[in-house]
Design an enzyme around this catalytic site. Structure first.
Site, PDB file in Angstrom:
ATOM      1  NE  ARG A 286      -2.607   0.217   3.567  1.00 15.99           N
ATOM      2  CZ  ARG A 286      -3.432   0.612   4.529  1.00 15.99           C
ATOM      3  NH1 ARG A 286      -4.735   0.608   4.326  1.00 15.99           N
ATOM      4  NH2 ARG A 286      -2.974   1.017   5.683  1.00 15.99           N
TER       5      ARG A 286
ATOM      6  CB  THR B 131      -2.374   7.136  -2.749  1.00 15.12           C
ATOM      7  OG1 THR B 131      -1.710   5.862  -2.898  1.00 15.12           O
ATOM      8  CG2 THR B 131      -1.525   8.236  -3.377  1.00 15.12           C
TER       9      THR B 131
ATOM     10  CG  ASP C 278       2.792  -2.680   8.792  1.00 16.80           C
ATOM     11  OD1 ASP C 278       3.023  -3.848   8.417  1.00 16.80           O
ATOM     12  OD2 ASP C 278       2.849  -1.712   8.026  1.00 16.80           O
TER      13      ASP C 278
ATOM     14  CG  ASP D 263       6.531  -2.972   9.388  1.00 16.31           C
ATOM     15  OD1 ASP D 263       7.243  -3.406   8.463  1.00 16.31           O
ATOM     16  OD2 ASP D 263       6.127  -1.798   9.435  1.00 16.31           O
TER      17      ASP D 263
HETATM   18  C1  PRP Z   1      -1.027  -4.708   4.387  1.00 16.65           C
HETATM   19  C2  PRP Z   1      -1.866  -5.965   4.495  1.00 16.65           C
HETATM   20  C3  PRP Z   1      -2.698  -5.911   3.246  1.00 16.65           C
HETATM   21  C4  PRP Z   1      -2.935  -4.448   3.082  1.00 16.65           C
HETATM   22  C5  PRP Z   1      -4.325  -4.137   3.551  1.00 16.65           C
HETATM   23  O1  PRP Z   1       0.022  -4.902   3.524  1.00 16.65           O
HETATM   24  O2  PRP Z   1      -1.098  -7.126   4.619  1.00 16.65           O
HETATM   25  O3  PRP Z   1      -2.073  -6.473   2.101  1.00 16.65           O
HETATM   26  O4  PRP Z   1      -1.980  -3.769   3.898  1.00 16.65           O
HETATM   27  O5  PRP Z   1      -4.658  -2.828   3.287  1.00 16.65           O
HETATM   28  P1  PRP Z   1      -5.800  -2.421   2.238  1.00 16.65           P
HETATM   29  O6  PRP Z   1      -6.951  -3.324   2.502  1.00 16.65           O
HETATM   30  O7  PRP Z   1      -6.080  -0.996   2.585  1.00 16.65           O
HETATM   31  O8  PRP Z   1      -5.243  -2.560   0.861  1.00 16.65           O
HETATM   32  P2  PRP Z   1       1.132  -3.753   3.293  1.00 16.65           P
HETATM   33  O9  PRP Z   1       0.743  -2.871   2.152  1.00 16.65           O
HETATM   34  O10 PRP Z   1       1.441  -3.072   4.587  1.00 16.65           O
HETATM   35  O11 PRP Z   1       2.390  -4.575   2.774  1.00 16.65           O
HETATM   36  P3  PRP Z   1       3.302  -5.635   3.565  1.00 16.65           P
HETATM   37  O12 PRP Z   1       2.459  -6.859   3.806  1.00 16.65           O
HETATM   38  O13 PRP Z   1       4.422  -5.890   2.638  1.00 16.65           O
HETATM   39  O14 PRP Z   1       3.752  -5.001   4.853  1.00 16.65           O
HETATM   40  N1  URA Z   2      -2.312  -3.032   6.849  1.00 16.23           N
HETATM   41  C1  URA Z   2      -1.891  -3.483   8.052  1.00 16.23           C
HETATM   42  O1  URA Z   2      -0.897  -4.209   8.141  1.00 16.23           O
HETATM   43  N2  URA Z   2      -2.593  -3.129   9.138  1.00 16.23           N
HETATM   44  C2  URA Z   2      -3.683  -2.347   9.088  1.00 16.23           C
HETATM   45  O2  URA Z   2      -4.288  -2.056  10.125  1.00 16.23           O
HETATM   46  C3  URA Z   2      -4.097  -1.880   7.823  1.00 16.23           C
HETATM   47  C4  URA Z   2      -3.400  -2.250   6.717  1.00 16.23           C
END
Ligand code: PRP
Ligand code: URA
Length: 209
Positions: A104, A108, A200, A203
């Site tokens: 994400r 945005t 997150d 993370d």
């Molecule tokens: C997180 C999570 C989803 C997304 C959800 O991933 O694992 O994929 O955010 O958010 P959304 O429903 O608003 O799209 P992130 O983008 O943080 O990537 P990561 O798993 O690599 O940390």
């Molecule tokens: N992605 C995450 O990892 N946590 C949230 O709460 C939302 C998006």
């Protein structure tokens, strides 16, 4: 019309409380996410069709049930969806695993795709998309669209925690996809994080913050 199933089993909710707790470190977080994914797999596969098979026990011949028909694919949305794969493979070891890389944009909140590798016969498989978090729904919506472009016909989405906004967005965009959630939380905050959520997920799984 999508079916949305909240899997509020006591074991799942108990483990989810430890997952949410900010004092839980990466190792325990990983182990617990894997365990919850395994427990959820039990429910997500509840309607899989069975067929009769003839086997022979040490006592006699008999007719038993085995899974029939479609083969399965587990498709985690990277990174955090990876944490759910091993738990599912413990129950469904013959499943193939595809990967969709998506993050994400922090400003945005729109998903950015960076990787996609799927089993060649994805169109013949029952696909289960895994991601612990369904927040705005943007990542899941785009991942499912990508799967459909590549030929997937039967898709389910499995998440640990969802915001109501994310569930509405994904079921509006993909009404043919059933959604399985351990907990539907209150809302999204201004930064697009689920409240109360778990922070997150990527993370916390990989210790990157
Ligand atoms: C997180 C999570 C989803 C997304 C959800 O991933 O694992 O994929 O955010 O958010 P959304 O429903 O608003 O799209 P992130 O983008 O943080 O990537 P990561 O798993 O690599 O940390
Ligand atoms: N992605 C995450 O990892 N946590 C949230 O709460 C939302 C998006």
């Amino acid at each position: 019309m999508s079916k949305v199933t909240q899997i509020g089993h006591p074991l799942i909710l108990h483990k989810l409380s430890f997952i949410r707790d900010k004092h839980t470190g990466s190792k325990d977080f990983r182990d617990l996410v894997e365990e919850v994914a395994m427990l959820m797999a039990y429910e997500v596969t509840r309607d899989f069709p069975l067929e009769d098979v003839e086997i022979e026990t040490p006592i006699c011949k008999t007719t038993c049930k085995m899974l029939a028909g479609k083969k399965m694919a587990i498709v985690p949305i990277l990174r955090a969806g990876l944490g759910m794969v091993d738990g599912m493979l413990r129950l469904i070891p013959a499943a193939k695993v595809g990967h969709i890389g998506m993050y994400r944009d922090e400003v945005t909140l729109k998903p950015v795709e960076y990787f996609c590798k799927l089993p060649a016969d994805i169109g013949e498989r029952e696909v289960i998309v895994t991601d612990p978090m369904l927040a705005t729904g943007g990542s899941a919506i785009d991942a499912i669209s990508l799967l459909k472009q590549r030929g997937a016909k039967s898709i389910r989405l499995m998440c640990l925690i969802a915001a109501p906004e994310g569930i509405k967005a994904v079921t509006d965009a993909h009404p043919d996809v059933d959604v399985y959630i351990a907990s539907i939380d209150e809302k999204l905050n201004e930064q697009g994080y689920i409240v109360p959520g778990l922070g997150d997920a990527g993370d916390r799984l990989f210790g990157t913050k």
